[in-house]
Design an enzyme around this catalytic site. Structure first.
Site, PDB file in Angstrom:
ATOM      1  N   PHE A 259     -42.540 -37.461 -16.488  1.00  0.00           N
ATOM      2  CA  PHE A 259     -42.633 -36.896 -18.137  1.00  0.00           C
ATOM      3  C   PHE A 259     -42.227 -35.281 -18.078  1.00  0.00           C
ATOM      4  O   PHE A 259     -42.484 -34.805 -18.985  1.00  0.00           O
ATOM      5  CB  PHE A 259     -43.938 -37.152 -18.667  1.00  0.00           C
ATOM      6  CG  PHE A 259     -44.171 -38.620 -18.773  1.00  0.00           C
ATOM      7  CD1 PHE A 259     -43.324 -39.583 -19.748  1.00  0.00           C
ATOM      8  CD2 PHE A 259     -45.279 -39.196 -18.393  1.00  0.00           C
ATOM      9  CE1 PHE A 259     -43.641 -40.830 -19.869  1.00  0.00           C
ATOM     10  CE2 PHE A 259     -45.515 -40.424 -18.442  1.00  0.00           C
ATOM     11  CZ  PHE A 259     -44.827 -41.338 -19.214  1.00  0.00           C
TER      12      PHE A 259
ATOM     13  N   GLU B 188     -63.692 -26.840 -25.497  1.00  0.00           N
ATOM     14  CA  GLU B 188     -63.695 -25.458 -25.035  1.00  0.00           C
ATOM     15  C   GLU B 188     -63.379 -24.508 -26.060  1.00  0.00           C
ATOM     16  O   GLU B 188     -62.822 -25.077 -27.107  1.00  0.00           O
ATOM     17  CB  GLU B 188     -62.607 -25.427 -23.749  1.00  0.00           C
ATOM     18  CG  GLU B 188     -61.258 -25.495 -24.056  1.00  0.00           C
ATOM     19  CD  GLU B 188     -60.359 -25.376 -23.099  1.00  0.00           C
ATOM     20  OE1 GLU B 188     -60.766 -25.069 -22.096  1.00  0.00           O
ATOM     21  OE2 GLU B 188     -58.977 -25.486 -23.199  1.00  0.00           O
TER      22      GLU B 188
ATOM     23  N   GLU C 284     -61.632 -26.057 -29.342  1.00  0.00           N
ATOM     24  CA  GLU C 284     -60.999 -27.278 -29.102  1.00  0.00           C
ATOM     25  C   GLU C 284     -62.098 -28.449 -29.096  1.00  0.00           C
ATOM     26  O   GLU C 284     -63.454 -28.134 -28.572  1.00  0.00           O
ATOM     27  CB  GLU C 284     -60.288 -27.354 -27.993  1.00  0.00           C
ATOM     28  CG  GLU C 284     -59.077 -26.166 -27.957  1.00  0.00           C
ATOM     29  CD  GLU C 284     -58.069 -26.320 -26.810  1.00  0.00           C
ATOM     30  OE1 GLU C 284     -58.235 -27.287 -26.064  1.00  0.00           O
ATOM     31  OE2 GLU C 284     -57.285 -25.392 -26.597  1.00  0.00           O
TER      32      GLU C 284
ATOM     33  N   GLU D  53     -70.590 -38.779 -17.760  1.00  0.00           N
ATOM     34  CA  GLU D  53     -70.249 -38.001 -18.914  1.00  0.00           C
ATOM     35  C   GLU D  53     -70.003 -39.290 -20.003  1.00  0.00           C
ATOM     36  O   GLU D  53     -69.725 -40.297 -19.842  1.00  0.00           O
ATOM     37  CB  GLU D  53     -68.931 -37.108 -18.972  1.00  0.00           C
ATOM     38  CG  GLU D  53     -69.190 -36.146 -18.010  1.00  0.00           C
ATOM     39  CD  GLU D  53     -67.896 -35.118 -17.936  1.00  0.00           C
ATOM     40  OE1 GLU D  53     -68.089 -34.212 -18.718  1.00  0.00           O
ATOM     41  OE2 GLU D  53     -67.068 -35.408 -17.119  1.00  0.00           O
TER      42      GLU D  53
ATOM     43  N   ASN E 163     -52.515 -33.502 -19.044  1.00  0.00           N
ATOM     44  CA  ASN E 163     -53.210 -32.692 -19.636  1.00  0.00           C
ATOM     45  C   ASN E 163     -52.839 -31.268 -20.554  1.00  0.00           C
ATOM     46  O   ASN E 163     -53.446 -30.404 -20.616  1.00  0.00           O
ATOM     47  CB  ASN E 163     -54.533 -32.432 -18.991  1.00  0.00           C
ATOM     48  CG  ASN E 163     -55.234 -33.667 -18.475  1.00  0.00           C
ATOM     49  OD1 ASN E 163     -55.380 -34.350 -19.092  1.00  0.00           O
ATOM     50  ND2 ASN E 163     -55.596 -33.723 -17.213  1.00  0.00           N
TER      51      ASN E 163
END
Length: 398
Positions: free
Chosen positions: A174, A114, A101, A23, A61
C-alpha cells in the site's frame, strides 16, 4: 487460549516474567480525533474543541485520507468527546493548538489514544469547516491573548477531505517510499475549492532522508458528496512525474462504495484489498474508450507531424490518408483498432463497436479532454519511456 499460553511461555523464556497485560478489544475501530485550541493565562480559562476529524483510512498505522466531520458521530457523541478533550487539555494546563486522539468502536464508545501537542498534518480540514486559521490562533495564544471565539461560535460548515500525496509505490504494501527527481509537477489549483499544502516544486528531489510526503491535497464542499467529487477531479488533474506516487490508490479509495457509504475502519485497506492494491480494473466500456482515445491521439499526432507552420511538409505529397489499422497495447494485451477521420472527429472501431471521438487536440499539454459518444473525458499524456513508447492514462468523466 492457545495465544494466552504461547504468549505467557514466550514472556517467561524471554524476560523471566510470564505476566501479561490484557487490553480491551475494540471491534471495527475508527480513528477519530478532536482538535483542541486552548489558552490558560492569568485571568483567562478559555477552551474550545473544534469538532472532529475522521482518520480511519490508514496503512501501517499512518493516516492516508482524512475528513471532517465524521460520517459516524452523532451530536451527543461529538460533544462528549469534545468536552473530554478540553478537560484533558485543562488538566495538564496545555496552552496552544493540540489534538486529542480517540479510538471509537461500533457502538460509539470512545477510548483515549494519545494527545499530540502540536499542529497536525490534517489540520486544514478543520480550518475548512470552522473558518479558523489555526496557525494564527496558536501565535495569538503564545503571545498571551485570549481566544476570540466561544464554543457556540464554532460551526460545521460543509465538508472537507484531505488526501496525503506520497512519493510511494502503492502496489507494494500500500505504499513503499520512492525516491527521485520531480521531472514534471503541476498542482490542480485550477479546480474550485482546492487547497494544496506542499514544500516542493518541479525539479525538487525526493530523498531517503525525509518523509516521502509530496503534498496535502484538500477539497471543501457544501456536503460530503461535493467534497469527494472535487477531490476526484483534483486527483485526476494532478501531474507528478519522476517518482512513483500514490494518487492511483487515493483515487480508488475515495470512489469505493464502502468509503462513499462511510463504512470504514482502520482495517479498510486490508479488507478491501486483501491481496494488496492492484490498481483500477477497467470495465469493458472503459477499456474500449481508452483504446479509442489512444488510437485517436496517435493518429492526431501523426497528422500533426506531417505539417509545418500549418502547411504540408512536402507539397507534392499524396492525398491525405483517411483510415488506419492499428494495434494498441493495453496492459498485457494487444488489440486491433480501426480509425477513420472525418473533419475534426475520429470514428474508431473496437471489438466491433464504433465510437465517435471528438476533441481539439492540444498535443503540447499533458492534460487533454476528449468527447466520446457525447461524454467528455479527461486523459493524461505521459512522457515517452526509455524505449521510446508513448502512453496515456485514462483519468475520469467530467
Amino acid at each position: 487460549r492457545e495465544g494466552f499460553r504461547f504468549s505467557s511461555q514466550e514472556a517467561a523464556s524471554s524476560f523471566g516474567d510470564d505476566r501479561l497485560l490484557i487490553e480491551k478489544f475494540i471491534d471495527n475501530p475508527r480513528h477519530i480525533e478532536i482538535q483542541v485550541c486552548i489558552v490558560l493565562a492569568d485571568k483567562h480559562g478559555n477552551a474550545l474543541w473544534l469538532n472532529e476529524r475522521e482518520c480511519s483510512i490508514q496503512r501501517r498505522n499512518q493516516k492516508v485520507v482524512e475528513e471532517a466531520p465524521s460520517t459516524f458521530l452523532d451530536p451527543e457523541t461529538r460533544r462528549a468527546m469534545g468536552e473530554q478533550a478540553v478537560a484533558l487539555a485543562k488538566a495538564v494546563k496545555y496552552s496552544s493548538a493540540g489534538t486529542v486522539e480517540f479510538l471509537v468502536d461500533s457502538s460509539k464508545n470512545f477510548y483515549f489514544l494519545e494527545m499530540n501537542t502540536r499542529l497536525q498534518v490534517e489540520h486544514p480540514v478543520t480550518e475548512c469547516i470552522t473558518g479558523l486559521d489555526l496557525v494564527q490562533e496558536m501565535i495569538r495564544v503564545a503571545k498571551g491573548y485570549p481566544l476570540r471565539h466561544k464554543q457556540a461560535d464554532i460551526p460545521i460548515n460543509g465538508w472537507a477531505v484531505e488526501c496525503r500525496v506520497y512519493a510511494e509505490d502503492p502496489y507494494k504494501s500500500f505504499g513503499l517510499p520512492s525516491i527521485g527527481k520531480l521531472s514534471q509537477y503541476q498542482e490542480p489549483l485550477h479546480v474550485p475549492s482546492v487547497r494544496v499544502d506542499s514544500g516542493i516544486q518541479q525539479g525538487s528531489d525526493i530523498s531517503i532522508y525525509y518523509d516521502p510526503m509530496i503534498s496535502k491535497l484538500i477539497t471543501h464542499g457544501s456536503n460530503r458528496a461535493e467534497a469527494l467529487k472535487r477531490m476526484e477531479e483534483a486527483l485526476d488533474n494532478y501531474v507528478i512525474r519522476g517518482v512513483a506516487h500514490n494518487i492511483s490508490l487515493l483515487r480508488e479509495v475515495i470512489v469505493h462504495p464502502r468509503f462513499v457509504q462511510g463504512d470504514i475502519s482502520t482495517k479498510f485497506l486490508p479488507e478491501v484489498y486483501p491481496h494488496g492494491f492492484k490498481g483500477h480494473e477497467l470495465t469493458d466500456l472503459e477499456r474500449r474508450e481508452l483504446l479509442a482515445t489512444a488510437a485517436s491521439l496517435y493518429v492526431a499526432e501523426q497528422l500533426r507531424s506531417q505539417r509545418f507552420l500549418g502547411n504540408p511538409r512536402i507539397p507534392i505529397a499524396k492525398s491525405k490518408r483517411r483510415s488506419w489499422e492499428l494495434s494498441v497495447r493495453l496492459g498485457d494485451g494487444i488489440y486491433p483498432v480501426a480509425v477513420s477521420k472525418d473533419a475534426s472527429s475520429f470514428s474508431v472501431e473496437v471489438d466491433g463497436m464504433k465510437l465517435n471521438v471528438t476533441s481539439e487536440w492540444n498535443l503540447a499539454s499533458p492534460l487533454l479532454s476528449v468527447t466520446i459518444d457525447g461524454t467528455r473525458r479527461i486523459i493524461q499524456r505521459l512522457s515517452r519511456s526509455a524505449s521510446g513508447e508513448s502512453s496515456i492514462q485514462f483519468l475520469g468523466t467530467v
